[in-house]
Design a protein around this motif. Sequence first.
Motif, PDB file in Angstrom:
ATOM      1  N   PRO A  19       0.807  -1.227   0.000  1.00 32.01           N
ATOM      2  CA  PRO A  19       0.000   0.000   0.000  1.00 32.01           C
ATOM      3  C   PRO A  19       0.834   1.267   0.000  1.00 32.01           C
ATOM      4  CG  PRO A  19      -0.168  -1.148   2.107  1.00 32.01           C
ATOM      5  CD  PRO A  19       0.508  -2.080   1.162  1.00 32.01           C
ATOM      6  N   GLY A  20       2.102   1.153   0.406  1.00 35.06           N
ATOM      7  CA  GLY A  20       2.976   2.312   0.337  1.00 35.06           C
ATOM      8  C   GLY A  20       3.197   2.800  -1.080  1.00 35.06           C
ATOM      9  N   VAL A  21       3.062   1.892  -2.043  1.00 33.50           N
ATOM     10  CA  VAL A  21       3.182   2.291  -3.449  1.00 33.50           C
ATOM     11  C   VAL A  21       2.082   3.291  -3.803  1.00 33.50           C
ATOM     12  CG1 VAL A  21       3.075   1.483  -5.839  1.00 33.50           C
ATOM     13  CG2 VAL A  21       4.304   0.136  -4.133  1.00 33.50           C
ATOM     14  N   LEU A  22       0.883   3.060  -3.302  1.00 31.81           N
ATOM     15  CA  LEU A  22      -0.233   3.959  -3.590  1.00 31.81           C
ATOM     16  C   LEU A  22      -0.012   5.319  -2.946  1.00 31.81           C
ATOM     17  CD1 LEU A  22      -3.221   1.500  -3.091  1.00 31.81           C
ATOM     18  CD2 LEU A  22      -1.821   1.886  -5.116  1.00 31.81           C
ATOM     19  N   LEU A  23       0.516   5.318  -1.706  1.00 29.56           N
ATOM     20  CA  LEU A  23       0.807   6.585  -1.047  1.00 29.56           C
ATOM     21  C   LEU A  23       1.860   7.363  -1.835  1.00 29.56           C
ATOM     22  CD1 LEU A  23       0.928   5.368   2.678  1.00 29.56           C
ATOM     23  CD2 LEU A  23      -0.966   6.490   1.499  1.00 29.56           C
ATOM     24  N   TYR A  24       2.856   6.647  -2.334  1.00 29.69           N
ATOM     25  CA  TYR A  24       3.892   7.289  -3.142  1.00 29.69           C
ATOM     26  C   TYR A  24       3.295   7.889  -4.421  1.00 29.69           C
ATOM     27  CZ  TYR A  24       7.909   7.785  -6.240  1.00 29.69           C
ATOM     28  OH  TYR A  24       8.851   8.287  -7.121  1.00 29.69           O
ATOM     29  N   MET A  25       2.441   7.124  -5.093  1.00 28.61           N
ATOM     30  CA  MET A  25       1.833   7.621  -6.327  1.00 28.61           C
ATOM     31  C   MET A  25       1.029   8.899  -6.079  1.00 28.61           C
ATOM     32  SD  MET A  25       0.514   4.091  -8.091  1.00 28.61           S
ATOM     33  CE  MET A  25       1.643   2.947  -8.894  1.00 28.61           C
ATOM     34  N   MET A  26       0.291   8.917  -4.953  1.00 30.70           N
ATOM     35  CA  MET A  26      -0.522  10.092  -4.661  1.00 30.70           C
ATOM     36  C   MET A  26       0.321  11.274  -4.214  1.00 30.70           C
ATOM     37  SD  MET A  26      -3.940   8.549  -2.786  1.00 30.70           S
ATOM     38  CE  MET A  26      -3.034   7.555  -1.586  1.00 30.70           C
ATOM     39  N   ASP A  27       1.305  11.013  -3.343  1.00 29.26           N
ATOM     40  CA  ASP A  27       2.073  12.101  -2.744  1.00 29.26           C
ATOM     41  C   ASP A  27       3.164  12.630  -3.667  1.00 29.26           C
ATOM     42  OD1 ASP A  27       2.853  13.806  -0.519  1.00 29.26           O
ATOM     43  OD2 ASP A  27       4.592  12.497  -0.297  1.00 29.26           O
ATOM     44  N   GLN A  28       3.916  11.727  -4.263  1.00 32.28           N
ATOM     45  CA  GLN A  28       5.073  12.134  -5.049  1.00 32.28           C
ATOM     46  C   GLN A  28       4.753  12.313  -6.527  1.00 32.28           C
ATOM     47  OE1 GLN A  28       8.020  12.976  -3.611  1.00 32.28           O
ATOM     48  NE2 GLN A  28       6.934  12.617  -1.687  1.00 32.28           N
ATOM     49  N   GLU A  29       3.918  11.438  -7.067  1.00 39.52           N
ATOM     50  CA  GLU A  29       3.584  11.514  -8.489  1.00 39.52           C
ATOM     51  C   GLU A  29       2.309  12.308  -8.750  1.00 39.52           C
ATOM     52  OE1 GLU A  29       5.608  10.453 -10.804  1.00 39.52           O
ATOM     53  OE2 GLU A  29       7.014   9.586  -9.339  1.00 39.52           O
TER      54      GLU A  29
ATOM     55  N   THR B  45      -4.182  11.057  -9.332  1.00 36.99           N
ATOM     56  CA  THR B  45      -5.517  11.127  -8.753  1.00 36.99           C
ATOM     57  C   THR B  45      -6.074   9.723  -8.545  1.00 36.99           C
ATOM     58  OG1 THR B  45      -6.618  11.173 -10.901  1.00 36.99           O
ATOM     59  CG2 THR B  45      -5.917  13.296  -9.971  1.00 36.99           C
ATOM     60  N   PRO B  46      -7.090   9.561  -7.691  1.00 45.87           N
ATOM     61  CA  PRO B  46      -7.706   8.238  -7.524  1.00 45.87           C
ATOM     62  C   PRO B  46      -8.165   7.617  -8.842  1.00 45.87           C
ATOM     63  CG  PRO B  46      -8.363   9.636  -5.726  1.00 45.87           C
ATOM     64  CD  PRO B  46      -7.582  10.510  -6.669  1.00 45.87           C
ATOM     65  N   PRO B  47      -8.829   8.357  -9.753  1.00 48.61           N
ATOM     66  CA  PRO B  47      -9.196   7.727 -11.031  1.00 48.61           C
ATOM     67  C   PRO B  47      -7.990   7.267 -11.835  1.00 48.61           C
ATOM     68  CG  PRO B  47     -10.493   9.705 -10.676  1.00 48.61           C
ATOM     69  CD  PRO B  47      -9.439   9.704  -9.618  1.00 48.61           C
ATOM     70  N   GLU B  48      -6.893   8.015 -11.797  1.00 47.28           N
ATOM     71  CA  GLU B  48      -5.685   7.610 -12.526  1.00 47.28           C
ATOM     72  C   GLU B  48      -5.092   6.343 -11.928  1.00 47.28           C
ATOM     73  OE1 GLU B  48      -3.995  11.942 -14.088  1.00 47.28           O
ATOM     74  OE2 GLU B  48      -3.449  11.210 -12.096  1.00 47.28           O
ATOM     75  N   ILE B  49      -5.065   6.275 -10.613  1.00 44.52           N
ATOM     76  CA  ILE B  49      -4.534   5.076  -9.957  1.00 44.52           C
ATOM     77  C   ILE B  49      -5.438   3.878 -10.228  1.00 44.52           C
ATOM     78  CG2 ILE B  49      -4.031   4.021  -7.718  1.00 44.52           C
ATOM     79  CD1 ILE B  49      -3.154   6.784  -6.742  1.00 44.52           C
ATOM     80  N   SER B  50      -6.746   4.104 -10.170  1.00 48.85           N
ATOM     81  CA  SER B  50      -7.689   3.017 -10.444  1.00 48.85           C
ATOM     82  C   SER B  50      -7.486   2.463 -11.851  1.00 48.85           C
ATOM     83  CB  SER B  50      -9.119   3.528 -10.272  1.00 48.85           C
ATOM     84  OG  SER B  50     -10.055   2.507 -10.543  1.00 48.85           O
ATOM     85  N   LYS B  51      -7.346   3.341 -12.819  1.00 44.94           N
ATOM     86  CA  LYS B  51      -7.124   2.900 -14.202  1.00 44.94           C
ATOM     87  C   LYS B  51      -5.838   2.091 -14.307  1.00 44.94           C
ATOM     88  CE  LYS B  51      -6.556   4.587 -18.944  1.00 44.94           C
ATOM     89  NZ  LYS B  51      -6.441   5.792 -19.812  1.00 44.94           N
TER      90      LYS B  51
END
Length: 392
Positions: free
Chosen positions: A244-254, A257-263
């Motif tokens: 789940p840290g990967v998701l935090l990194y994607m949101m914080d550093q990259e 957005t939630p729709p982008e991560i979901s896709k």
Amino acid sequence: MTSGAILTLNAGSSSIKFSIYMAGDEPEERLRGEVEKIGGDNAELAIVRGDGGERRFQIGHVDHRAAMAAILAHSGHALDGETVAGVGHRIVHGGTDFTTPTRLDDATVERLAALEPLAPLHQPHNLAAVRAARSAFPSAVQIACFDTAFHRAHPWVNDTFALPREWYERGVRRYGFHGLSYEYVSGEVARIAPELRHGRVVIAHLGNGASMCAVRDGRSIASTMGFTALDGLPMGTRCGQLDPGVLLYMMDQEKMTPPEISKLLYHESGLKGLSGVSHDMRELEASGRPEAAEAIEYFVFRIRRELGALSATLGGLDALVFTGGIGEHSALVRRKVCENMEWLGIEIDDERNADHALDLAVGRTRVMVVPTDEERVIARAVNNELNAEPDR
């Protein structure tokens, strides 16, 4: 004994798989098929008869409601003059409340729609087919069968996450999926090999969606899938297990957005993302690109890792069962999964494996290939409901 026709529906975002059965002591299948490319300009309807013959029809631009009309127009002959007495639906998510086949009414559909955030790739389209079928067959019994229901007897430790306990009570827990497939296959294993009825069995449902399930005494005690159908094994386009840290990194550093991560996680990952070639195992096996081979190796690695974990949960292993599109048809994947697994008693015969035989084992642990049939599980549930009605 009741009479009439039973229609089963398994709807996705761009497809509806269907079958027609005649009700009776045991539902009798007349045909099955699929509408593909719903929402596009060139939707196609394929119908497979009981004798294996196949016909295809171009039906143009359709939504789920129009696809239902096309199904009836081209397969109505299989009804033999019988009315559709019951319609059975595959519903991916039943949450904590829906643990058995359930009649669908307005209130129930509304409750199931509230679960759409937990299965965004499936639930909205499952319910679109429900609405279309209720409109097309207003007097038919409509039954929902849930992919999560088979797993609801899990021990608490297999369902919870190490979050504050309030989150478990709010429904954040492992649900498990592919339950209709596991229900059918575990029943077939008990029928084919009665000595395994109370055994320790791991079933590997390997396909575009993939998961594994530990079964003891015919009941699920652990599954690789969790809160959503993203968890566990890598799949055709889904990532599988992810820190789940990967998701935090994607949101914080990259700044995704939630729709982008979901896709990314639902549509661009898994075998497709790893290989850069395809989500289809057949295409990966035929490809000469090293990335395709690496995607297969990762898929196999995760299966083997989960096999060890589920066997530990069971306290040993009496049988490994392959099912699903890849599990039933990829001799390569089965061979790679079973290599050097003698420590679990797993050894297979290469010739029988190449022939996709039912029983592959030469070691002490049974290794089987059992085709799944989710539609029959749904048809049986509808048939039982029809037989239970006093006026039939």
